[in-house]
Scaffold this motif. Structure first.
Motif, PDB file in Angstrom:
ATOM      1  N   HIS A  21      -1.522  -0.472  -9.942  1.00 59.60           N
ATOM      2  CA  HIS A  21      -1.720  -1.916  -9.820  1.00 59.60           C
ATOM      3  C   HIS A  21      -2.001  -2.290  -8.370  1.00 59.60           C
ATOM      4  O   HIS A  21      -1.593  -1.607  -7.447  1.00 59.60           O
ATOM      5  CB  HIS A  21      -0.466  -2.679 -10.279  1.00 59.60           C
ATOM      6  N   GLU A  27      11.806  -1.916  -7.702  1.00 56.42           N
ATOM      7  CA  GLU A  27      11.676  -1.501  -9.105  1.00 56.42           C
ATOM      8  C   GLU A  27      10.768  -0.296  -9.318  1.00 56.42           C
ATOM      9  O   GLU A  27      10.732   0.257 -10.414  1.00 56.42           O
ATOM     10  CB  GLU A  27      11.143  -2.670  -9.939  1.00 56.42           C
ATOM     11  N   GLU A  29       0.382  -0.396  -5.901  1.00 56.46           N
ATOM     12  CA  GLU A  29       1.653  -0.312  -6.617  1.00 56.46           C
ATOM     13  C   GLU A  29       1.517   0.728  -7.719  1.00 56.46           C
ATOM     14  O   GLU A  29       0.472   0.810  -8.369  1.00 56.46           O
ATOM     15  CB  GLU A  29       1.998  -1.661  -7.253  1.00 56.46           C
ATOM     16  N   LYS A  87       0.698 -13.636  -4.508  1.00 58.29           N
ATOM     17  CA  LYS A  87       1.764 -12.635  -4.402  1.00 58.29           C
ATOM     18  C   LYS A  87       2.482 -12.847  -3.079  1.00 58.29           C
ATOM     19  O   LYS A  87       1.921 -12.645  -2.012  1.00 58.29           O
ATOM     20  CB  LYS A  87       1.202 -11.210  -4.481  1.00 58.29           C
ATOM     21  N   ARG A 116      10.396  -7.062  -4.955  1.00 57.88           N
ATOM     22  CA  ARG A 116      10.741  -6.607  -6.313  1.00 57.88           C
ATOM     23  C   ARG A 116      10.023  -5.307  -6.649  1.00 57.88           C
ATOM     24  O   ARG A 116      10.616  -4.396  -7.224  1.00 57.88           O
ATOM     25  CB  ARG A 116      10.406  -7.683  -7.344  1.00 57.88           C
ATOM     26  N   ARG A 117       8.748  -5.221  -6.321  1.00 55.90           N
ATOM     27  CA  ARG A 117       7.972  -4.013  -6.655  1.00 55.90           C
ATOM     28  C   ARG A 117       8.519  -2.801  -5.920  1.00 55.90           C
ATOM     29  O   ARG A 117       8.573  -1.703  -6.473  1.00 55.90           O
ATOM     30  CB  ARG A 117       6.486  -4.205  -6.333  1.00 55.90           C
ATOM     31  N   VAL A 136       5.613   1.433  -4.139  1.00 59.58           N
ATOM     32  CA  VAL A 136       4.505   0.785  -3.451  1.00 59.58           C
ATOM     33  C   VAL A 136       4.140   1.709  -2.306  1.00 59.58           C
ATOM     34  O   VAL A 136       5.014   2.141  -1.545  1.00 59.58           O
ATOM     35  CB  VAL A 136       4.888  -0.616  -2.922  1.00 59.58           C
ATOM     36  N   TRP A 180       3.487   1.750 -11.174  1.00 59.22           N
ATOM     37  CA  TRP A 180       4.500   1.369 -12.153  1.00 59.22           C
ATOM     38  C   TRP A 180       4.656   2.509 -13.153  1.00 59.22           C
ATOM     39  O   TRP A 180       3.718   3.238 -13.440  1.00 59.22           O
ATOM     40  CB  TRP A 180       4.096   0.111 -12.898  1.00 59.22           C
ATOM     41  N   ASP A 196       4.070  -0.663 -18.251  1.00 58.00           N
ATOM     42  CA  ASP A 196       3.335  -1.920 -18.070  1.00 58.00           C
ATOM     43  C   ASP A 196       3.285  -2.630 -19.414  1.00 58.00           C
ATOM     44  O   ASP A 196       2.258  -2.669 -20.082  1.00 58.00           O
ATOM     45  CB  ASP A 196       1.932  -1.664 -17.524  1.00 58.00           C
ATOM     46  N   HIS A 246       7.523 -10.966  -4.470  1.00 59.34           N
ATOM     47  CA  HIS A 246       6.830 -10.052  -5.384  1.00 59.34           C
ATOM     48  C   HIS A 246       6.926  -8.625  -4.860  1.00 59.34           C
ATOM     49  O   HIS A 246       7.308  -7.709  -5.594  1.00 59.34           O
ATOM     50  CB  HIS A 246       5.361 -10.453  -5.543  1.00 59.34           C
TER      51      HIS A 246
END
Length: 189
Positions: free
Chosen positions: A90, A53, A70, A42, A49-50, A56, A72, A75, A46
């Motif tokens: 995550h 999006e 993370e 990672k 983006r996390r 985190v 989300w 998924d 990475h």
């Protein structure tokens, strides 16, 4: 004791810290015979983006980042298309040399409160089917296995099996620490 005030949303300025936390956790896994993460898997892109999006979160103690995870809001690679009833935790990672006892559980609980504050009823996560220690850890935290994705696709195109775990949540009266706006212009919780 770890409280919600010890958490903060990660920003672009935290990307190097997140990469270091990930690589440190990956090295710890390798030293302890856990075949899960690989150092270098990672990168900064990475985590950029996390952050853009989703969410985190950093856990801080003693003036330093000692953990991160993370969160989300879907998924698809592991769970497929699902109704919006869950949040997905995550990359739960700790700096084992610095993190206070219980940091992993505290991060799980923080994620669960974030998910519940969004009005969702389930916290979900996955772990390698071949990692019984991690499965036991999550089950001890109240998660139960509800399925398996035998051929989840990795970034390099390889396939691996993951157990799908979930935990029912209670809805809190108040939302925890505020997060940045979510993708699609959704306001923070």
């Amino acid at each position: 004791m770890i409280t919600d005030s010890d958490f903060r949303p990660a920003t672009g300025a935290d990307v190097d810290t997140l990469v270091a936390l990930y690589n440190g956790a990956a090295h710890w896994m390798l030293r302890n015979g856990i075949d899960q993460w690989k150092p270098g898997d990672k990168d900064a892109g990475h985590f950029e983006r996390r952050i853009a999006e989703g969410e985190v979160w950093l856990l801080e103690a003693g003036g330093r980042a000692v953990g991160a995870y993370e969160l989300w809001w879907d998924d698809i690679p592991a769970w497929g298309v699902q109704p919006p009833v869950a949040g997905y935790v995550h990359r739960l990672m700790t700096a084992h040399a610095y993190a206070p006892t219980g940091a992993g559980r505290a991060m799980l609980a923080h994620g669960e409160r974030r998910i519940a504050a969004d009005g969702r009823q389930l916290a979900r996560l996955d772990c390698l089917s071949s990692n019984p220690r991690l499965r036991a850890y999550y089950e001890a935290a109240g998660y139960r296995v509800v399925g398996e994705e035998p051929a989840k696709e990795a970034a390099d195109g390889s396939r691996y099996g993951v157990l799908l775990l979930e935990k029912p949540l209670d809805r809190p009266a108040l939302a925890p620490t505020a997060a940045p706006a979510r993708p699609g212009g959704q306001p923070p919780l």
